[in-house]
Design a protein around this motif. Structure first.
Motif, PDB file in Angstrom:
ATOM      1  N   TYR A 154       1.091  -1.404  -0.056  1.00 33.03           N
ATOM      2  CA  TYR A 154       0.092  -0.058  -0.069  1.00 33.03           C
ATOM      3  C   TYR A 154       0.825   1.118   0.017  1.00 33.03           C
ATOM      4  O   TYR A 154       2.102   1.348   0.902  1.00 33.03           O
ATOM      5  N   SER A 155       0.805   2.153  -0.846  1.00 33.88           N
ATOM      6  CA  SER A 155       0.822   3.311  -0.673  1.00 33.88           C
ATOM      7  C   SER A 155       1.490   4.406   0.373  1.00 33.88           C
ATOM      8  O   SER A 155       1.832   5.217   1.131  1.00 33.88           O
ATOM      9  N   ASP A 156      -0.346   3.982   1.112  1.00 29.17           N
ATOM     10  CA  ASP A 156      -0.299   5.144   2.265  1.00 29.17           C
ATOM     11  C   ASP A 156       0.014   3.740   3.408  1.00 29.17           C
ATOM     12  O   ASP A 156      -0.351   3.141   3.229  1.00 29.17           O
ATOM     13  N   PRO A 157       0.900   4.464   4.518  1.00 29.33           N
ATOM     14  CA  PRO A 157       1.276   3.324   5.083  1.00 29.33           C
ATOM     15  C   PRO A 157       0.518   3.451   6.918  1.00 29.33           C
ATOM     16  O   PRO A 157       0.874   2.693   7.270  1.00 29.33           O
ATOM     17  N   TYR A 158      -0.691   4.549   6.579  1.00 27.15           N
ATOM     18  CA  TYR A 158      -1.772   4.775   7.564  1.00 27.15           C
ATOM     19  C   TYR A 158      -2.699   3.939   7.063  1.00 27.15           C
ATOM     20  O   TYR A 158      -3.752   4.274   7.575  1.00 27.15           O
ATOM     21  N   HIS A 159      -2.531   3.597   6.161  1.00 20.11           N
ATOM     22  CA  HIS A 159      -3.896   2.558   5.373  1.00 20.11           C
ATOM     23  C   HIS A 159      -4.784   1.913   6.421  1.00 20.11           C
ATOM     24  O   HIS A 159      -5.574   2.038   6.998  1.00 20.11           O
ATOM     25  N   PHE A 160      -3.766   0.670   6.945  1.00 22.95           N
ATOM     26  CA  PHE A 160      -4.765   0.008   8.230  1.00 22.95           C
ATOM     27  C   PHE A 160      -5.482   0.930   9.148  1.00 22.95           C
ATOM     28  O   PHE A 160      -6.080   0.915   9.838  1.00 22.95           O
ATOM     29  N   VAL A 161      -4.224   1.761   9.865  1.00 23.86           N
ATOM     30  CA  VAL A 161      -4.788   2.646  11.172  1.00 23.86           C
ATOM     31  C   VAL A 161      -5.911   3.807  10.813  1.00 23.86           C
ATOM     32  O   VAL A 161      -6.472   3.382  11.518  1.00 23.86           O
ATOM     33  N   LYS A 162      -6.249   4.233   9.167  1.00 23.15           N
ATOM     34  CA  LYS A 162      -7.104   4.485   9.213  1.00 23.15           C
ATOM     35  C   LYS A 162      -8.491   4.277   9.092  1.00 23.15           C
ATOM     36  O   LYS A 162      -9.997   4.130   9.268  1.00 23.15           O
ATOM     37  N   ARG A 163      -8.205   2.978   8.728  1.00 22.05           N
ATOM     38  CA  ARG A 163      -9.567   2.287   8.212  1.00 22.05           C
ATOM     39  C   ARG A 163      -9.864   1.600   9.498  1.00 22.05           C
ATOM     40  O   ARG A 163     -11.256   1.854   9.971  1.00 22.05           O
ATOM     41  N   HIS A 164      -8.693   1.074  10.659  1.00 24.88           N
ATOM     42  CA  HIS A 164      -8.641   0.760  12.049  1.00 24.88           C
ATOM     43  C   HIS A 164      -9.788   1.623  12.852  1.00 24.88           C
ATOM     44  O   HIS A 164     -10.797   1.472  13.725  1.00 24.88           O
ATOM     45  N   CYS A 165      -9.579   2.944  12.256  1.00 29.84           N
ATOM     46  CA  CYS A 165      -9.770   4.454  13.448  1.00 29.84           C
ATOM     47  C   CYS A 165     -11.387   3.933  13.012  1.00 29.84           C
ATOM     48  O   CYS A 165     -12.539   4.280  14.061  1.00 29.84           O
ATOM     49  N   ILE A 166     -11.689   3.795  11.689  1.00 32.07           N
ATOM     50  CA  ILE A 166     -13.410   3.638  11.471  1.00 32.07           C
ATOM     51  C   ILE A 166     -14.235   2.896  12.175  1.00 32.07           C
ATOM     52  O   ILE A 166     -15.103   2.553  12.108  1.00 32.07           O
ATOM     53  N   PHE A 167     -13.311   1.762  11.723  1.00 33.10           N
ATOM     54  CA  PHE A 167     -14.011   0.628  12.142  1.00 33.10           C
ATOM     55  C   PHE A 167     -14.435   0.276  13.831  1.00 33.10           C
ATOM     56  O   PHE A 167     -15.215   0.080  14.462  1.00 33.10           O
ATOM     57  N   ALA A 168     -13.507   1.102  14.729  1.00 33.74           N
ATOM     58  CA  ALA A 168     -13.500   1.112  15.913  1.00 33.74           C
ATOM     59  C   ALA A 168     -14.661   2.015  16.392  1.00 33.74           C
ATOM     60  O   ALA A 168     -15.630   1.866  17.065  1.00 33.74           O
ATOM     61  N   ALA A 169     -14.373   3.547  15.606  1.00 36.93           N
ATOM     62  CA  ALA A 169     -15.706   4.086  15.643  1.00 36.93           C
ATOM     63  C   ALA A 169     -17.540   2.874  15.477  1.00 36.93           C
ATOM     64  O   ALA A 169     -17.974   2.972  16.680  1.00 36.93           O
ATOM     65  N   GLY A 170     -17.151   2.539  14.406  1.00 37.18           N
ATOM     66  CA  GLY A 170     -18.573   1.907  13.984  1.00 37.18           C
ATOM     67  C   GLY A 170     -18.832   0.549  15.130  1.00 37.18           C
ATOM     68  O   GLY A 170     -20.014   0.697  15.519  1.00 37.18           O
ATOM     69  N   ALA A 171     -17.645   0.141  15.551  1.00 34.26           N
ATOM     70  CA  ALA A 171     -17.646  -0.754  16.606  1.00 34.26           C
ATOM     71  C   ALA A 171     -18.037   0.120  18.205  1.00 34.26           C
ATOM     72  O   ALA A 171     -18.990  -0.817  18.739  1.00 34.26           O
ATOM     73  N   SER A 172     -17.957   1.494  18.027  1.00 34.76           N
ATOM     74  CA  SER A 172     -18.182   2.205  19.515  1.00 34.76           C
ATOM     75  C   SER A 172     -20.439   2.273  19.572  1.00 34.76           C
ATOM     76  O   SER A 172     -20.457   1.986  20.235  1.00 34.76           O
ATOM     77  N   VAL A 173     -20.321   2.491  18.142  1.00 36.11           N
ATOM     78  CA  VAL A 173     -22.109   2.881  17.734  1.00 36.11           C
ATOM     79  C   VAL A 173     -22.266   1.835  18.166  1.00 36.11           C
ATOM     80  O   VAL A 173     -24.066   1.254  18.624  1.00 36.11           O
ATOM     81  N   VAL A 174     -22.402   0.350  17.360  1.00 34.99           N
ATOM     82  CA  VAL A 174     -22.980  -0.748  17.709  1.00 34.99           C
ATOM     83  C   VAL A 174     -22.386  -1.642  19.087  1.00 34.99           C
ATOM     84  O   VAL A 174     -24.336  -2.186  19.614  1.00 34.99           O
ATOM     85  N   LEU A 175     -21.812  -1.663  20.029  1.00 39.38           N
ATOM     86  CA  LEU A 175     -21.726  -1.699  21.601  1.00 39.38           C
ATOM     87  C   LEU A 175     -22.748  -0.711  22.069  1.00 39.38           C
ATOM     88  O   LEU A 175     -23.049  -1.312  23.248  1.00 39.38           O
TER      89      LEU A 175
END
Length: 384
Positions: free
Chosen positions: A58-79
């Motif tokens: 991946y060209s963006d070194p923070y590709h997984f970090v950014k997506r992880h933040c989105i997933f964590a925000a979604g998980a907080s809402v679901v929880l």
């Protein structure tokens, strides 16, 4: 003014709102421990995400970090949203999700996305979804409710229907094949059945069926046979991942190499997913690794204790199964990382990278929190 009588919260009519009742009745200690784990996951994604992105091109070194933040925000809402539901709505929503998940599990056979030799994902609007992560908690809720109906309607085939639900899900998982999730859901199913009152003849049948199925999977599935054999005789097989994970944890020592100072993660496949615990061990040491185990243990202990105090058999059995599901997934991931069991391809709850996994775990714990909430007089009902 609110009054608490036993496990019931009496809220004045003027204050009776969903948010007020939730705020007064939810287990905030479990909620706090859950968000602590989510925070640790975000921190560890900064450590393991960039090396994984570089390794995968991946060209963006923070590709997984950014997506992880989105997933964590979604998980907080679901929880939070799931924990706000009443026990009746927990059952209703679980039934809807169960039906949808079954359709998606069946669709995998036709339009599944293959990765690492298995078809476990479907592509929906550009997103990859793993239905098994969502079918696990809702199946446990429905089984808990079905088994509770035996006290109200003892002549009904409730246990048989629960068994049919389980067998259908198990069959769809094994067709992928997903042996790890199958074992996990089987353990949670047995725990739910046990809390509901498991007859000895059923226990014997489960044991015999488990032994037979395990032998059949070992004989029929090459990757299962390979993982078991490589665990028993590691010198005769390629155990690169496990060796690297052990190296990372050993290198961390008591207090770790320091945040961002881990080196093994750069060469450890799946360091941001299945082997995130090894990254934790290398950078923060044994003390932090044990504290994380303590958080999982605390959530499980407090949840099971609250479930055991419920008089209604439906939430008692369902919540027990859900907390067992949560704890076992954490235990399996950690056991793989420290070479206690063969690799299972299972994420660490709330910490590993993965959208379906994180949302599924949030749903699991949210439903469990909803079931153990102290019910107000306006929301109580017989068996949901």
């Amino acid at each position: 003014m609110t009054v608490s009588v036993g496990s019931t919260v009496i809220v004045p009519r003027s204050e009776r709102s969903i948010i007020t009742e939730w705020r007064l009745s939810v287990d905030w200690r479990i909620m706090a421990a859950s968000f602590t784990l989510l925070g640790l996951g975000l921190m560890l994604s900064l450590a393991a995400g960039p090396p994984a992105a570089e390794r995968l091109g991946y060209s963006d070194p923070y590709h997984f970090v950014k997506r992880h933040c989105i997933f964590a925000a979604g998980a907080s809402v679901v929880l939070i949203a799931a924990s706000m539901m009443t026990r009746v709505w927990v059952r209703r929503v679980s039934a809807l999700i169960f039906a949808g998940s079954l359709v998606l599990l069946a669709a995998i056979m036709l339009i599944g996305h293959e990765a690492k030799g298995a078809e476990r994902w479907v592509n929906i609007a550009g997103f990859t979804l793993q239905p098994s992560e969502f079918v696990k908690p809702v199946l446990i809720v429905l089984i808990g409710w079905l088994l509770a109906q035996r006290r109200l309607f003892p002549d009904g085939p409730w246990a048989v229907v629960a068994l049919v639900f389980y067998v259908v899900v198990l069959g769809l998982l094994l067709l992928q094949p997903d042996v790890g999730q199958s074992a996990l859901i089987t353990a949670a199913f047995i725990a739910t059945f046990f809390v509901s009152g498991l007859p000895w003849r059923w226990a014997a049948a489960f044991f015999a069926g488990g032994v037979t199925l395990s032998g059949a999977l070992y004989a029929l599935l090459p990757h299962v046979r390979y993982r078991v054999n490589s665990f028993i005789n590691p010198s005769d097989y390629d155990t690169y991942q496990i060796d690297k994970a052990s190296e990372a944890i050993s290198r961390g020592g008591l207090l770790g190499a320091g945040p961002g100072e881990g080196t093994v993660k750069s060469s450890l496949p799946d360091a941001h997913t299945d082997f995130i615990y090894a990254v934790l061990g290398e950078e923060f040491g044994y003390v932090a690794a044990l504290l994380v185990i303590g958080l999982y243990g605390y959530i499980c202990w407090r949840g099971l204790r609250a479930a055991s105090r419920l008089h209604d058999p439906y939430p008692r059995a369902a919540a027990s199964g859900l907390f067992t599901l949560f704890a076992l997934q954490a235990a399996i991931n950690i056991a793989v990382n420290v070479s206690l069991i063969p690799p299972k391809g299972m994420t660490l709850p709330f910490i590993s990278y993965g959208g379906s996994s994180m949302l599924g775990i949030a749903l699991t714990l949210g439903l469990a929190l909803a079931l153990i909430r102290r019910q107000s007089l306006g929301t109580r009902g017989r068996h949901g």
